[in-house]
Write an enzyme that holds these catalytic residues in place. Structure first.
Site, PDB file in Angstrom:
ATOM      1  N   ARG A   1      72.761 -28.549  70.924  1.00  0.00           N
ATOM      2  CA  ARG A   1      71.819 -28.368  69.809  1.00  0.00           C
ATOM      3  C   ARG A   1      72.537 -28.535  68.475  1.00  0.00           C
ATOM      4  O   ARG A   1      72.023 -29.180  67.561  1.00  0.00           O
ATOM      5  CB  ARG A   1      71.150 -26.998  69.873  1.00  0.00           C
TER       6      ARG A   1
ATOM      7  N   THR B   1      66.096 -24.799  78.319  1.00  0.00           N
ATOM      8  CA  THR B   1      64.701 -25.253  78.237  1.00  0.00           C
ATOM      9  C   THR B   1      64.595 -26.688  78.754  1.00  0.00           C
ATOM     10  O   THR B   1      63.691 -27.046  79.510  1.00  0.00           O
ATOM     11  CB  THR B   1      64.204 -25.201  76.771  1.00  0.00           C
TER      12      THR B   1
HETATM   13  N1  LIG Z   1      72.940 -31.709  78.769  1.00  0.00           N
HETATM   14  C1  LIG Z   1      72.303 -32.185  77.702  1.00  0.00           C
HETATM   15  N2  LIG Z   1      72.266 -33.507  77.482  1.00  0.00           N
HETATM   16  C2  LIG Z   1      71.657 -33.993  76.382  1.00  0.00           C
HETATM   17  N3  LIG Z   1      71.036 -33.234  75.455  1.00  0.00           N
HETATM   18  C3  LIG Z   1      71.028 -31.916  75.649  1.00  0.00           C
HETATM   19  C4  LIG Z   1      71.647 -31.326  76.771  1.00  0.00           C
HETATM   20  N4  LIG Z   1      71.500 -30.002  76.716  1.00  0.00           N
HETATM   21  C5  LIG Z   1      70.807 -29.755  75.593  1.00  0.00           C
HETATM   22  N5  LIG Z   1      70.516 -30.907  74.942  1.00  0.00           N
HETATM   23  C6  LIG Z   1      69.795 -31.011  73.676  1.00  0.00           C
HETATM   24  O1  LIG Z   1      70.038 -29.834  72.925  1.00  0.00           O
HETATM   25  C7  LIG Z   1      68.840 -29.321  72.370  1.00  0.00           C
HETATM   26  C8  LIG Z   1      68.707 -27.861  72.757  1.00  0.00           C
HETATM   27  O2  LIG Z   1      68.502 -27.742  74.133  1.00  0.00           O
HETATM   28  P1  LIG Z   1      67.561 -26.615  74.772  1.00  0.00           P
HETATM   29  O3  LIG Z   1      66.405 -26.315  73.867  1.00  0.00           O
HETATM   30  O4  LIG Z   1      67.246 -27.031  76.157  1.00  0.00           O
HETATM   31  O5  LIG Z   1      68.559 -25.382  74.782  1.00  0.00           O
HETATM   32  P2  LIG Z   1      68.324 -23.892  75.306  1.00  0.00           P
HETATM   33  O6  LIG Z   1      69.515 -23.531  76.114  1.00  0.00           O
HETATM   34  O7  LIG Z   1      66.996 -23.779  75.979  1.00  0.00           O
HETATM   35  O8  LIG Z   1      68.311 -23.063  73.972  1.00  0.00           O
HETATM   36  P3  LIG Z   1      67.580 -21.660  73.700  1.00  0.00           P
HETATM   37  O9  LIG Z   1      68.246 -20.688  74.592  1.00  0.00           O
HETATM   38  O10 LIG Z   1      67.853 -21.426  72.235  1.00  0.00           O
HETATM   39  O11 LIG Z   1      66.128 -21.864  73.995  1.00  0.00           O
HETATM   40  C9  LIG Z   1      67.717 -30.216  72.872  1.00  0.00           C
HETATM   41  O12 LIG Z   1      67.347 -31.083  71.820  1.00  0.00           O
HETATM   42  C10 LIG Z   1      68.300 -31.060  73.949  1.00  0.00           C
HETATM   43  O13 LIG Z   1      67.866 -32.381  73.807  1.00  0.00           O
END
Ligand SMILES: Nc1ncnc2c1ncn2[C@@H]1O[C@H](COP(=O)(O)OP(=O)(O)OP(=O)(O)O)[C@@H](O)[C@H]1O
Length: 358
Positions: free
Chosen positions: A232, A80
């Site tokens: 996360r 996301t």
């Molecule tokens: N590469 C990164 N650097 C810093 N923070 C990150 C990074 N990747 C993820 N985060 C942090 O981790 C949290 C979760 O990320 P995100 O919601 O984008 O994951 P996702 O893969 O979309 O999860 P889901 O599949 O459950 O929706 C967010 O708060 C984000 O700030």
């Protein structure tokens, strides 16, 4: 007392775990503040970052809308976040929806027809979209057009509707489940990997700065080591450690504070929680390391089969602590070491094959 009694811990159904990868209510409230805003701030995932940087720069130079992007990887790895970064880097607005929210082709038509030129449409869990919506998406992605069906039966007519060019960012935890025609329509596919501990340390330091918490490098390392390769989870553990630091210490996160806090929350040095350890413990103590069938193991820990299979096992397998074999679940030598137990006497011969069993 039964050491595996699920009544002893409300969290053992796996829906509310401190180390669960899916976002809970508190995560959703805090995550927006912790999200990196551009590719430079996004930690790790070097390959995906570099490749995506090229895709976006090239599109910007051509003054074009970026190609459709598919992001695959486990929950909480930043899909996301990356989609929001794509929109920000392209200077475009973003619309966020998910596969399960689009059950009818009409739902999708309504979203697509209201997109602005260049807008990013983030479709989370794209593999869970309904079949008719998926078919509509093929044409929308390729020709920026949809056929809206008006009427029913023999009198139904298809009215073509032109769409402005847009960028679809699809996210999936199961790239293998996507039908090839859908997969092929993405110009770029990025596979998100689990993060190395050093990368998670950077995530934790960055988040600590944003949350205004003082943290030692060793304190960050202690949290990173227990975060199961997932930003996360790292951010969530950081928040719990911050509470502990505030109440039981001087607010500063040192290694002792981090370790003390995570002991209270029953997240061990390798990131296993109570459920993970209960599964391993039963496998080792009750079944001598296996092989044992999944159902039997689930009964032994007082859990549903699905909870053991889907909530506990993936991480145990990834950590090399448990193996799924045709004869059942088997503990690896590392599992005995991790729980501080001695393998049965007959085990050393089998240890050379990498597994213990009867
Ligand atoms: N590469 C990164 N650097 C810093 N923070 C990150 C990074 N990747 C993820 N985060 C942090 O981790 C949290 C979760 O990320 P995100 O919601 O984008 O994951 P996702 O893969 O979309 O999860 P889901 O599949 O459950 O929706 C967010 O708060 C984000 O700030």
């Amino acid at each position: 007392m039964n050491p595996y009694d699920p009544a002893a811990d409300d969290d053992t159904d796996g829906t509310d775990r401190l180390v669960g990868p899916a976002a809970d209510g508190e995560d959703q409230a805090v995550e927006a503040a912790l999200r990196p805003k551009d590719l430079g701030e996004f930690v790790g995932q070097e390959k995906v970052r570099q490749q995506l940087d090229l895709v976006l720069r090239a599109a910007r130079q051509r003054g074009a809308t970026a190609d459709h992007v598919l992001l695959s990887g486990a929950p909480g790895l930043g899909k996301t976040t990356l989609s929001m970064i794509i929109a920000a880097e392209m200077g475009a607005p973003i619309r966020i929806t998910s596969g399960p929210a689009i059950q009818h082709a009409g739902d999708l038509a309504a979203i697509l027809s209201s997109l602005q030129e260049g807008e990013v449409l983030f479709l989370d869990e794209i593999h869970r979209m309904s079949r008719p919506a998926e078919e509509m998406l093929y044409m929308a992605m390729e020709d920026f057009r949809v056929d809206v069906i008006v009427g029913k039966g023999p009198g139904a007519t298809a009215i073509p509707l032109e769409l402005p060019p847009f960028t679809l960012v699809g996210a999936t935890t199961r790239a293998g489940l996507l039908p090839p025609p859908l997969r092929d329509r993405f110009g770029f596919t990025g596979h998100m990997e689990f993060y190395a501990p050093a990368e998670l340390e950077r995530v934790i330091h960055r988040s600590a700065g944003l949350l205004d918490v003082v943290i030692d490098p060793v304190g960050a390392a202690e949290i990173a080591g227990r975060s199961r390769g997932t930003p996360r989870i790292a951010n969530r553990l950081l928040r719990r450690v911050r509470d502990y630091a505030q109440v039981r210490a001087d607010g500063r996160i040192t290694r002792e504070v981090a370790a003390g806090a995570l002991e209270v929350y029953e997240v061990d040095a390798r990131g296993l929680d109570r459920l993970d350890r209960a599964v391993l413990d039963a496998l080792l103590r009750l079944f001598n390391g296996g092989p044992v069938g999944l159902s039997t193991l689930a009964v032994a820990v007082g859990e549903e089969r699905e909870t053991v299979e889907e909530v506990a096992e993936p991480f145990l397998v990834r950590e090399g602590l448990l193996a799924r074999t045709p004869r059942g679940r088997v503990a690896t030598p590392a599992a005995w070491t991790h729980l501080g137990l001695t393998p049965p006497a007959a085990a050393p011969a089998r240890a050379q094959q990498g597994l213990f069993g009867p």
